[in-house]
Design a protein around this motif. Sequence first.
Motif, PDB file in Angstrom:
ATOM      1  N   GLN A 176       0.818  -1.210   0.000  1.00 54.09           N
ATOM      2  CA  GLN A 176       0.000   0.000   0.000  1.00 54.09           C
ATOM      3  C   GLN A 176       0.850   1.258   0.000  1.00 54.09           C
ATOM      4  OE1 GLN A 176      -2.517  -0.560   3.416  1.00 54.09           O
ATOM      5  NE2 GLN A 176      -3.872  -2.014   2.369  1.00 54.09           N
ATOM      6  N   ALA A 177       2.027   1.176   0.623  1.00 54.50           N
ATOM      7  CA  ALA A 177       2.930   2.330   0.666  1.00 54.50           C
ATOM      8  C   ALA A 177       3.711   2.501  -0.630  1.00 54.50           C
ATOM      9  CB  ALA A 177       3.889   2.192   1.839  1.00 54.50           C
ATOM     10  N   GLU A 278       9.349  -4.931   7.536  1.00 54.68           N
ATOM     11  CA  GLU A 278       9.268  -3.798   8.456  1.00 54.68           C
ATOM     12  C   GLU A 278       9.602  -2.509   7.720  1.00 54.68           C
ATOM     13  OE1 GLU A 278      11.967  -4.684  11.607  1.00 54.68           O
ATOM     14  OE2 GLU A 278      10.773  -6.365  12.385  1.00 54.68           O
ATOM     15  N   ARG A 279       9.005  -1.412   8.181  1.00 50.19           N
ATOM     16  CA  ARG A 279       9.301  -0.098   7.602  1.00 50.19           C
ATOM     17  C   ARG A 279       9.660   0.866   8.709  1.00 50.19           C
ATOM     18  NH1 ARG A 279       4.488   2.005   5.521  1.00 50.19           N
ATOM     19  NH2 ARG A 279       5.705   3.719   4.666  1.00 50.19           N
ATOM     20  N   ASP A 280      10.730   1.606   8.481  1.00 50.85           N
ATOM     21  CA  ASP A 280      11.166   2.641   9.413  1.00 50.85           C
ATOM     22  C   ASP A 280      11.521   3.865   8.581  1.00 50.85           C
ATOM     23  OD1 ASP A 280      12.131   4.217  11.402  1.00 50.85           O
ATOM     24  OD2 ASP A 280      13.883   2.984  11.871  1.00 50.85           O
ATOM     25  N   GLY A 281      10.582   4.787   8.483  1.00 48.86           N
ATOM     26  CA  GLY A 281      10.778   5.911   7.584  1.00 48.86           C
ATOM     27  C   GLY A 281      10.803   5.425   6.151  1.00 48.86           C
ATOM     28  N   GLU A 282      11.894   5.711   5.454  1.00 51.03           N
ATOM     29  CA  GLU A 282      12.010   5.285   4.058  1.00 51.03           C
ATOM     30  C   GLU A 282      12.743   3.958   3.917  1.00 51.03           C
ATOM     31  OE1 GLU A 282      13.772   8.322   1.746  1.00 51.03           O
ATOM     32  OE2 GLU A 282      12.135   9.770   2.045  1.00 51.03           O
ATOM     33  N   THR A 283      13.122   3.368   5.033  1.00 55.94           N
ATOM     34  CA  THR A 283      13.854   2.099   4.987  1.00 55.94           C
ATOM     35  C   THR A 283      12.905   0.913   5.117  1.00 55.94           C
ATOM     36  OG1 THR A 283      15.837   3.088   5.941  1.00 55.94           O
ATOM     37  CG2 THR A 283      15.630   0.687   6.082  1.00 55.94           C
ATOM     38  N   ALA A 295      18.074  -4.695   4.713  1.00 59.92           N
ATOM     39  CA  ALA A 295      17.500  -3.363   4.539  1.00 59.92           C
ATOM     40  C   ALA A 295      17.581  -2.920   3.085  1.00 59.92           C
ATOM     41  CB  ALA A 295      18.225  -2.359   5.436  1.00 59.92           C
ATOM     42  N   SER A 296      16.551  -2.184   2.636  1.00 62.90           N
ATOM     43  CA  SER A 296      16.520  -1.672   1.266  1.00 62.90           C
ATOM     44  C   SER A 296      15.563  -0.491   1.209  1.00 62.90           C
ATOM     45  CB  SER A 296      16.076  -2.763   0.289  1.00 62.90           C
ATOM     46  OG  SER A 296      14.711  -3.081   0.503  1.00 62.90           O
ATOM     47  N   ASP A 297      15.463   0.087   0.026  1.00 66.48           N
ATOM     48  CA  ASP A 297      14.507   1.168  -0.201  1.00 66.48           C
ATOM     49  C   ASP A 297      13.292   0.702  -0.992  1.00 66.48           C
ATOM     50  OD1 ASP A 297      16.193   3.325   0.926  1.00 66.48           O
ATOM     51  OD2 ASP A 297      17.508   2.791  -0.757  1.00 66.48           O
ATOM     52  N   ARG A 298      13.456  -0.445  -1.641  1.00 71.28           N
ATOM     53  CA  ARG A 298      12.399  -0.951  -2.518  1.00 71.28           C
ATOM     54  C   ARG A 298      12.559  -2.462  -2.652  1.00 71.28           C
ATOM     55  NH1 ARG A 298       7.505  -0.320  -5.354  1.00 71.28           N
ATOM     56  NH2 ARG A 298       7.613  -1.461  -7.323  1.00 71.28           N
ATOM     57  N   ALA A 299      11.438  -3.195  -2.664  1.00 67.27           N
ATOM     58  CA  ALA A 299      11.473  -4.646  -2.856  1.00 67.27           C
ATOM     59  C   ALA A 299      10.608  -5.033  -4.052  1.00 67.27           C
ATOM     60  CB  ALA A 299      10.979  -5.371  -1.611  1.00 67.27           C
ATOM     61  N   VAL A 300      11.139  -5.911  -4.880  1.00 70.06           N
ATOM     62  CA  VAL A 300      10.415  -6.458  -6.020  1.00 70.06           C
ATOM     63  C   VAL A 300      10.261  -7.954  -5.775  1.00 70.06           C
ATOM     64  CG1 VAL A 300      10.367  -6.757  -8.514  1.00 70.06           C
ATOM     65  CG2 VAL A 300      11.437  -4.715  -7.527  1.00 70.06           C
ATOM     66  N   VAL A 301       9.040  -8.405  -5.588  1.00 67.98           N
ATOM     67  CA  VAL A 301       8.760  -9.801  -5.250  1.00 67.98           C
ATOM     68  C   VAL A 301       8.252 -10.522  -6.493  1.00 67.98           C
ATOM     69  CG1 VAL A 301       7.413 -11.351  -3.788  1.00 67.98           C
ATOM     70  CG2 VAL A 301       8.259  -9.177  -2.868  1.00 67.98           C
ATOM     71  N   LEU A 302       9.021 -11.479  -6.971  1.00 65.74           N
ATOM     72  CA  LEU A 302       8.703 -12.210  -8.206  1.00 65.74           C
ATOM     73  C   LEU A 302       8.810 -13.700  -7.907  1.00 65.74           C
ATOM     74  CD1 LEU A 302      10.756  -9.859 -10.545  1.00 65.74           C
ATOM     75  CD2 LEU A 302       8.270  -9.881 -10.272  1.00 65.74           C
ATOM     76  N   THR A 303       7.867 -14.192  -7.133  1.00 63.40           N
ATOM     77  CA  THR A 303       7.902 -15.566  -6.636  1.00 63.40           C
ATOM     78  C   THR A 303       6.843 -16.445  -7.281  1.00 63.40           C
ATOM     79  OG1 THR A 303       6.547 -14.839  -4.766  1.00 63.40           O
ATOM     80  CG2 THR A 303       8.920 -14.950  -4.425  1.00 63.40           C
ATOM     81  N   GLY A 304       6.364 -16.066  -8.452  1.00 63.97           N
ATOM     82  CA  GLY A 304       5.389 -16.895  -9.145  1.00 63.97           C
ATOM     83  C   GLY A 304       3.958 -16.444  -8.906  1.00 63.97           C
TER      84      GLY A 304
END
Length: 444
Positions: A176-177, A278-283, A295-304
Amino acid sequence: MVQDELPVVVVGAGPQGLAAAAHLLERGLEPLVLEAGEVPAAAVRSWGHVRLFSPWTELVDPASGRLLAGTGWQAPTEGYPTGDEWAEGYLAPLADALDSRVRYSTRVAGVSRRGRDRLVSAGRAEQPFVVHLVDAAGGESRLEARAVIDASGTWGLPNPAGADGLPALGERAAVQAGVLGYRPPTPAEAAAVGGRRVVVVGSGHSALTAVIELGEVARTTPGTEVTWVLRRGAVGDTFGGGSADELAQRGELGVRARAAVDDGLVQMVTGFRVEAVERDGETLTLVAEDGRRLASDRAVVLTGFRPDLSYLSELRLDLDPVLQAPRALAAEVDPNLHSCGSVSPHGAAELAQPEPGFYLVGMKSYGRAPTFLAMTGFEQVRSVAAELAGDHEAAARVELRLPDTGVCGGSGLFDAPEPAATGGCCGSPAAAAPALVTLGSPGA
């Protein structure tokens, strides 16, 4: 109304749904294609920037080509189209040729038998199918059909990041974010993460595509960090069959992804099974079941993906309990069991259900299994149309040879720290008795 006068309803105006309609027309049966999107091949267009690894010559259904030939259309013969090129160059003209037989902005909300819920057996097969519909404005209607071919695919229901098959804690909020998504990034979206941290979760062809695109961003934009997360304990055959793959472009995906890793543009993490987001600010932090944190700024989930069976609850289906695919087909495509990356051509006999006249075809017929080829679906719908027309001999005939992936052992051992030595692969004597392999979620 006599059942023979009713249309054959086809769910989905994608490559297999439109091909099914073309085959039905050749057989003298009247199709009605119901598409939830506003345009034909809406799902294909949503990944339109991705280039297919099948050439044009394997992406045009024969009956569809014959129908289009009457309009003056000429089939492309060279190259590998993107999803958008496939949609605009072939699928949209095919839908136009089918004209009013394709109905858009029409979502199938349920399929049953007239006057019979799932429990009632008496006179069931003699009743037509009843298809409940919802239009774009929310209006409800229903129509009757002599048969139903579900070619709706699985694109609309991606598997989550959670390793147990359910969304990880916090995953929905991350979606959603707008910091976690389930689609391969477009070139523009990939460029937008330049100088930032991005994580790709998954190991299928979509993940390979994303890793390659993001690796190029890392090559040209300082500060870009790309991490590739695998659930399995070892890299195994993640990179595919390479030069052994009979589809050269599919093999090239693995070659290019491996190069991105070897060049230090992409870091790989294995055995990482997401439990929480988890989200902490922009992390954004992915938390594994073993406590590791990424830790990252963006996640791309491509698990089928997985099939949507919700609107089929009143039909009698015989589906494999693991894959949610037709039981007779499941053993051919199950990555837990399947040794080599090919599947025998199959049709109406393998796709038939206890509900006479109902068929799952296309990607949806594979349930949760990955690696479906368009030409497999074209053979499926050819056979199903022949069966519905009463030509049982043609339905049983095999008219296709599928290319091999050059990969054995499904998608690799799930928990092994290192790949097991098999002593051979597809086509070699050592492959005669393949070892059992297990996998968490297809493509992951």
